[in-house]
Enzyme design. Structure first.
Site: not given
Ligand SMILES: C[S@@+](CC[C@H](N)C(=O)[O-])C[C@H]1O[C@@H](n2cnc3c(N)ncnc32)[C@H](O)[C@@H]1O
Length: 435
Positions: A273-274, A276-277, A279, A323, A337, A390
């Protein structure tokens, strides 16, 4: 600065009418100078963070209640926020600028805000009068001669208005954490969070701090050796250091979750679940140069954001945005995440308080269980999975992890951080090992 107030007003109105999901998106919409943009953001986020409290004090002072017209309501909140929470704005300017925002009802807005301004005093609020005296920033208090807040013995109702959080959340926090801790959690949701910057490992916080200072951006060192807290001056995001990819914005709680995965040089990691990147870029720095981070996000437009960040941080060789998950091999470690209710970051994701419900938390937990199951299927035997959110709700955290444990996965460690802005956000992580 009236451009700032009008932009904040339009953004809040879009939220109020359900035409926008996120304040941030409406605030991007118009071209304004940097100082105006910053004020618009401060006003819009501040109003949303204190919305229930602002409505309660305005309602208490308005003889015939608050108007139903959304523009009038939003304008009144904006005026009240400036009077109560922005002591640098002179009261007459707050009133005058608010009146200018509304085409009708000007006399009413003017009278109500003046009545509110008359209640602001220098000194502390009397804790014995929690329904009508409210502590304000900069050594001031609002002292009313009518009750504005619920009876504090109805604890969840009082917390919900005093700190502008949904009452069902306040009730859950009271049940789980007790009175004092629940008030701390609720109060955290109404405080202004800090902008934290994570320096590239190769640069470090000390060198980045000097570079930013030379560009007129003031920062303070955090406890973590890579973190700086923005404390004033220009925006760090308008600097050459930002364009050159020398840092990203990341809160200490989020960085601690990434580090709990303990990624090593040369390893392969999948970030499920990356976008906007933020982590994923931290992971890429840890596995570089020989390792790989495969980054996936269900939303294609958001995958483009990961690519932008990978390029800006000069990490595109290590951080591969995919993709299609089909081509990704079994990896040494997976980060999940997960999308969540965001109850640990209500101070930052201010509009979340409008839509979070018990049913939404249950639906998210179901999706989170599925994501964690998928992560465990994609890591090699003996590999690690780091699950993080979070949220501070147990259904989305301990319960999701508990459901995944068994012969195929064991729990190595887990950690819940309660929110405490501006020092850090709230959040949860758990590290699992595949059997
Ligand atoms: C908490 S955010 C991730 C933040 C990111 N890890 C970072 O540090 O920048 C959650 C992300 O999960 C994505 N998402 C939602 N459902 C998903 C799913 N079923 N599979 C993969 N990604 C999903 C959302 O688009 C969102 O970008």
């Amino acid at each position: 600065m009236s451009g700032a107030r009008s932009l904040a007003c339009q953004a809040l109105l879009a939220l109020e009418k359900g035409r926008a999901q996120r304040l941030q998106d409406s605030l991007r919409a118009r071209a304004l100078g940097a100082a105006d943009r910053r004020l618009a953001r401060e006003l819009a986020f501040g109003v949303e963070r204190q919305r229930a409290l602002l409505d309660a004090v305005l309602e208490a002072l308005a003889e015939r209640g608050l108007p139903r017209d959304p523009l009038l309501r939003v304008a009144l909140r904006l005026g009240a926020y400036q009077l109560l929470f922005l002591s640098r704005v002179p009261p007459h300017a707050a009133v005058h600028e608010t009146v200018a925002l509304v085409p009708r009802g000007r006399a009413f807005v003017n009278a109500l805000l003046r009545a509110l301004a008359a209640g602001v005093r220098i000194g502390a609020a009397d804790p014995a009068r929690p329904r009508r005296e409210i502590e304000l920033p900069d050594g001031r208090a609002l002292v009313l001669d009518v009750d504005a807040l619920p009876d504090p013995r109805a604890r969840s109702a009082w917390l919900a208005v005093r700190y502008s959080v949904p009452e069902f959340l306040a009730r859950r926090w009271l049940e789980r954490h007790g009175d004092e801790q629940a008030e701390r959690i609720a109060a955290a949701a109404s405080r202004t969070p800090a902008v934290w910057l994570r320096a590239r490992r190769a640069i470090g916080a000390a060198a980045l701090q000097e570079e930013l200072a030379a560009a007129g951006v003031h920062t303070e060192r955090g406890a973590h050796p890579l973190l700086l807290r923005w404390s004033g001056g220009g925006s760090p995001f308008s600097t050459a250091a930002f364009v050159a990819g020398r840092f990203v914005a990341q809160d200490p709680t989020a960085l601690a979750a990434v580090e709990a995965l303990d990624a090593q040089p040369g390893e392969t990691v999948l970030d499920l679940c990356a976008a906007p990147g933020t982590k994923a870029t931290a992971l890429a720095e840890l596995v570089a140069p020989a390792g790989r981070v495969f980054a996936w996000d269900a939303i294609a437009a958001r995958r483009a954001r990961i690519r932008e960040n990978a390029h800006r941080l000069r990490l595109a060789d290590v951080l591969c945005v995919v993709d299609d998950l089909a081509g990704v091999p079994a990896v040494d470690a997976v980060l999940v995440d997960a999308p969540c209710s965001n109850t640990g970051v209500l101070a930052r994701r201010v509009e979340v308080r409008r839509r979070v419900t018990g049913a939404a938390i249950e639906a998210l937990a179901a999706a989170q269980r599925e994501l964690l199951r998928e992560a465990l299927a994609r890591v090699r035997p003996g590999g690690r999975v780091l699950y993080s959110t979070c949220s501070i709700e147990p259904e989305e955290n301990e319960a999701v992890v508990g459901a995944a444990l068994g012969a195929a996965a064991r729990l190595v460690a887990e950690h819940l951080t309660l929110p405490d802005p501006p020092d850090h956000d709230g959040g949860f992580w758990a590290r699992l090992e595949r059997g």
